[in-house]
Design an enzyme around this catalytic site. Structure first.
Site, mmCIF file in Angstrom:
data_model
loop_
_atom_site.group_PDB
_atom_site.id
_atom_site.type_symbol
_atom_site.label_atom_id
_atom_site.label_comp_id
_atom_site.label_asym_id
_atom_site.label_seq_id
_atom_site.Cartn_x
_atom_site.Cartn_y
_atom_site.Cartn_z
ATOM 1 N N GLU A 57 0.964 -1.146 -0.073
ATOM 2 C CA GLU A 57 -0.099 -0.257 -0.179
ATOM 3 C C GLU A 57 0.892 1.433 -0.021
ATOM 4 O OE1 GLU A 57 -2.874 -0.535 -0.681
ATOM 5 O OE2 GLU A 57 -3.273 -2.402 0.116
ATOM 6 N N TYR B 46 -2.175 -7.424 -11.029
ATOM 7 C CA TYR B 46 -1.064 -7.460 -10.145
ATOM 8 C C TYR B 46 0.043 -8.235 -10.241
ATOM 9 C CZ TYR B 46 -4.816 -5.415 -7.127
ATOM 10 O OH TYR B 46 -5.816 -4.489 -6.652
#
Length: 546
Positions: free
Chosen positions: A335, A409
């Site tokens: 993140e 991803y």
């Protein structure tokens, strides 16, 4: 470099998806999707400069109310503009020059009629949106969007917000399109007096509103994605630190302070790595924050949501299956990586969300390489391939607010590593990655611009490689056949003019052969019939043919 033996067989890994994709692939688009995702004159006629938001959150009732004062500049003559707010929310009034304006709702779009045709100039206009209602509550944040209303271990309210994909218009009247970021943000959150409210940017002040509520003011001095505008409310305690000249601020639930102080020690080595590879933290004026959240995590700009229970790995597991992912906290690294890729460099259409997720997933391997070396990074990347589906293109459909496959991803991360191996010059590769962030910092962009940049910087024809991994579901396949002692290879790929090197090692020597889709090419394998094929540096499938 790690390599695998190739003796006309290969291992197929089981595929399971664990990427944080927020919407499924769709083809049944509606007018509502077009209104949400497209750029029409009602949106392109003006540019948002600032949001000044004041919102009261009542956790007992799960009810919010507030006002968003939007400052904007007219770019093209217009008397009609569009903002966005979910139908479940009330738009109580729209005020412009102290007069209430008429508006018309169409699905989650709101069309506002201005008093006169506004002409382009440098003047800034102000309009106020008063709103209230019961916002959507997320069932499984952050994968579906909405507010999260929970209680902590002391039975105090614990509130979070995550709206990536679905959009900030779930709760806030705003111009909800990735292409237009406000250049600054002021946020005031009113919450119960026994709690603390945390948002993006720097803390300004707090004050009592009445006998039940207290207000917390925050300010952001950099461009910010609408989906990154966040609300966190809890029984928080605060501690701080510094990395060089960057302020590090942490807000964690009471009782978790010691665990947080220990776990968040990982931030400094992560920052050292990302500074070296990607450049300085892009929002230094707003500081870096980790804020404990009632869900797993989200890349909220300068207020990264953290809910990984102060454990290494991803909820205590290793997505790569190699053990390497258990050496560090996935949520801290992933993140926070978004601060560079997604928050600083932003896709102008959600269809290009790979720009956020592929580079950020790659940043996990970059961190592993900084801490444990290149072999460990390659092992980690190869392990992540078990999560790849190869089911849909990574790039979504433009203009309808549609993300592509969750393969953005880990297939995306392995694509970038394959590009690094193709460039075959680590000095140039890291220089290009850092320059990419420096040149695109605080901007919105798209696939075409990103691919052109990498081609220009490396002086290589990389576009066919990008296209194969991004626009087609299938991996490139290496076709292999033997004629006597000669091994012939050829790529099978859907991207036009696709070409990728093939590396083998035999008798302690490495041979590199450039292979295309046009014709079979003799593979350089030295004098040995057995050889090792490098599919650690490159991501592809193989097939032996007669």
């Amino acid at each position: 470099m790690r390599l695998i033996y190739f003796i006309f067989c290969f291992l197929l890994l089981p595929f399971t998806s664990k990427g944080q994709i927020l919407t499924a692939n769709r083809t049944d688009y509606t007018k509502a999707d077009s209104l949400r995702g497209s750029l029409r004159p009602e949106r392109t006629s003006y540019d948002v400069k600032k949001y000044k938001i004041k919102v009261r959150v009542n956790p007992d009732k799960r009810y919010i109310s507030g006002v968003n004062k939007m400052q904007f500049r007219i770019l093209k003559p217009t008397q009609r503009i569009q903002i966005d707010l979910f139908e479940e929310m009330n738009l109580d009034s729209v005020v412009f020059n102290q007069k209430k304006l008429q508006y018309k709702r169409e699905f989650n779009a709101v069309f506002i009629k201005l008093p006169t045709v506004l002409q382009p100039n440098n003047d800034l206009q102000d309009i106020q949106f008063h709103f209230s209602g019961f916002p959507k509550v997320a069932k499984n944040a952050p994968w579906d969007g909405g507010f999260v209303f929970k209680k902590d271990q002391n039975n105090k309210h614990f509130v979070g917000l995550a709206v990536q994909g679905i959009g900030a218009s779930l709760w806030l009247p705003n111009k909800d399109h990735l292409s237009d970021e406000p250049e600054e943000l002021e946020m005031t959150i009113e919450c119960p007096k026994n709690l603390v409210a945390v948002s993006n940017g720097r803390f300004i002040t707090s004050y009592e509103v009445d006998q039940n509520f207290k207000a917390y003011q925050w300010k952001v001095e950099n461009p910010i994605n609408n989906y990154n505008i966040t609300i966190n409310i809890g029984d928080y305690v605060h501690f701080s630190d510094k990395f060089r000249d960057l302020d590090l601020n942490y807000y964690v639930l009471r009782g978790h302070l010691q665990a947080a102080k220990k776990q968040f020690e990982q931030v400094k080595p992560m920052m050292a790595c990302f500074y070296e590879k990607f450049g300085e933290y892009p929002f230094k004026e707003d500081s870096f924050k980790l804020v404990e959240s009632p869900y797993l995590g989200m890349e909220h700009q300068s207020a990264v949501a953290y809910g990984n229970a102060y454990k290494n790995g991803y909820r205590g597991t290793d997505l790569s299956g190699t053990g390497i992912g258990l050496k560090w906290d996935f949520i801290i690294v992933h993140e926070s990586g978004h601060e560079w890729f997604g928050n600083s460099i932003t896709a102008s259409d959600i269809a290009d969300m790979w720009i956020h997720e592929s580079f950020t997933s790659y940043s996990e391997a970059v961190f592993v390489e900084c801490e444990y070396g290149k072999d460990a990074a390659e092992t980690y990347l190869v392990g992540l391939r078990q999560n790849v589906q190869n089911d849909e293109p990574i790039i979504g459909d433009y203009g309808v607010n549609a993300e592509g496959s969750g393969d953005m991803y880990y297939k995306g991360a392995n694509m970038l590593h394959s590009l690094r191996s193709t460039v075959n010059n680590d000095s140039l590769w890291w220089k290009t990655i850092k320059k990419f962030h420096e040149n695109f910092k605080h901007t919105t962009t798209n696939s075409t611009a990103v691919i052109k940049f990498f081609e220009d910087e490396t002086k290589m024809n990389l576009a066919p490689i990008f296209r194969q991994y991004l626009k087609f579901a299938e991996l490139p396949k290496l076709l292999i056949k033997r004629e006597n002692k000669i091994v012939l290879v050829k790529w099978e790929a859907k991207a036009k003019n696709f070409s990728l090197p093939v590396e083998v090692i035999t008798n302690n020597k490495t041979f590199r052969t450039q292979v295309s889709t046009r014709e079979f090419t003799k593979l350089q394998i030295g004098n040995s019939e057995n050889f090792k094929l490098n599919n650690y540096g490159f991501y592809f499938k193989t097939e032996v043919i007669n």
